[in-house]
Design an enzyme around this catalytic site. Sequence first.
Site, PDB file in Angstrom:
ATOM      1  N   LYS A   1       0.134   4.234  -0.305  1.00  0.00           N
ATOM      2  CA  LYS A   1      -0.765   5.383   0.337  1.00  0.00           C
ATOM      3  C   LYS A   1      -0.410   6.817  -0.610  1.00  0.00           C
ATOM      4  CE  LYS A   1       0.319   3.372   4.926  1.00  0.00           C
ATOM      5  NZ  LYS A   1       0.368   3.648   6.258  1.00  0.00           N
TER       6      LYS A   1
ATOM      7  N   GLU B   1      -4.866  -4.916  10.911  1.00  0.00           N
ATOM      8  CA  GLU B   1      -3.796  -3.823  11.064  1.00  0.00           C
ATOM      9  C   GLU B   1      -4.000  -3.020  12.386  1.00  0.00           C
ATOM     10  OE1 GLU B   1      -1.892  -2.627   7.110  1.00  0.00           O
ATOM     11  OE2 GLU B   1      -3.836  -1.433   7.269  1.00  0.00           O
TER      12      GLU B   1
ATOM     13  N   GLU C   1      -6.352   4.674   8.090  1.00  0.00           N
ATOM     14  CA  GLU C   1      -6.330   6.224   7.909  1.00  0.00           C
ATOM     15  C   GLU C   1      -7.543   6.756   7.381  1.00  0.00           C
ATOM     16  OE1 GLU C   1      -2.663   5.666   5.662  1.00  0.00           O
ATOM     17  OE2 GLU C   1      -1.782   4.970   7.604  1.00  0.00           O
TER      18      GLU C   1
ATOM     19  N   SER D   1       3.983  -2.235  10.177  1.00  0.00           N
ATOM     20  CA  SER D   1       5.540  -2.282  10.430  1.00  0.00           C
ATOM     21  C   SER D   1       6.046  -3.626  10.204  1.00  0.00           C
ATOM     22  CB  SER D   1       5.810  -1.837  11.657  1.00  0.00           C
ATOM     23  OG  SER D   1       5.369  -0.697  12.113  1.00  0.00           O
TER      24      SER D   1
ATOM     25  N   GLY E   1       3.202   1.973  10.576  1.00  0.00           N
ATOM     26  CA  GLY E   1       4.142   3.041  10.404  1.00  0.00           C
ATOM     27  C   GLY E   1       5.111   3.601  11.803  1.00  0.00           C
TER      28      GLY E   1
ATOM     29  N   HIS F   1      -9.182   1.167   5.472  1.00  0.00           N
ATOM     30  CA  HIS F   1      -7.871   1.462   6.031  1.00  0.00           C
ATOM     31  C   HIS F   1      -8.287   2.177   7.419  1.00  0.00           C
ATOM     32  CE1 HIS F   1      -4.000   2.823   6.666  1.00  0.00           C
ATOM     33  NE2 HIS F   1      -3.458   1.579   6.035  1.00  0.00           N
TER      34      HIS F   1
ATOM     35  N   ASN G   1       0.847  -1.185   0.055  1.00  0.00           N
ATOM     36  CA  ASN G   1      -0.083   0.174   0.005  1.00  0.00           C
ATOM     37  C   ASN G   1       0.795   1.296  -0.024  1.00  0.00           C
ATOM     38  OD1 ASN G   1      -1.775   2.181   0.661  1.00  0.00           O
ATOM     39  ND2 ASN G   1      -2.269   1.399   2.806  1.00  0.00           N
TER      40      ASN G   1
END
Length: 249
Positions: free
Chosen positions: A12, A163, A95, A208, A169, A93, A10
């Site tokens: 992003k 996730e 985010e 990660s 991240g 996701h 991904n």
Amino acid sequence: MARRKLIAGNWKMNGHLDHLRELHGIEKAAKTHPQVDVAICPPATLIAPAVARVPGLAIGAQDCHAADKGAHTGCLSAPMLKEVGAHHVIVGHSERRADQGETDSDVKAKAEAAHRHGLTAIVCVGETEEERDAGQAEAVVTGQVSASLPSDATADWLVVAYEPVWAIGTGRVPTLDDVATMHAAIRATLSDIIGDEAPGVRILYGGSMNGDNAAELLAVDNVDGGLVGGASLSADKFVPIIEAGAALA
Ligand code: PEP
């Protein structure tokens, strides 16, 4: 049940046309290791050029609208993504859940749209650090799975990605035991929702993942691949994850 591992990247909101050069090494690794599935989800602007550049690699999108068309400025529909060659679409996701306020029912409608147009839906779920600290991780995640998945989903078009938000991240990953426990809970919830299809659905781990930890994460029961952010941006970092998956196949 044997499930083919899927290693999905991904990107992003990263990458311009010149970044597509990274796809050559990734496509080469995918061809060298046909026992695993490999996909890259670049920004939407790069889907068509990526498909043209590496026709042997599955290219996906990072989101789609639930509707096929209409007055939704700035959005892209599943048929639009399909038309330019996308195979997959990530929906829900964390985010987007955080930045765009997407709810479980939005995510479910997006997964249904993906299916209507022949795209594989990668539905993301995961708890925040506060939820984990409060002992609610499993309840939150299985609740998201129950509310985000269409009840007619089948293993040939649905992938779930676990996730943990706090692992994305950050360089932090859950313990292997915690990953195993959560993936088993997701599998059990899938059985409640989609019955006989549940054993075939791939459950990816994301957060990660990198070339150093992929082998041990991918070896955990019910971990059927990875959804990889930062380490998917370069072939040098992503190929070792593909290799780790291939070694387990
Ligand atoms: C992601 O956001 O899907 C992700 C897993 O990111 P990272 O690998 O960078 O933690």
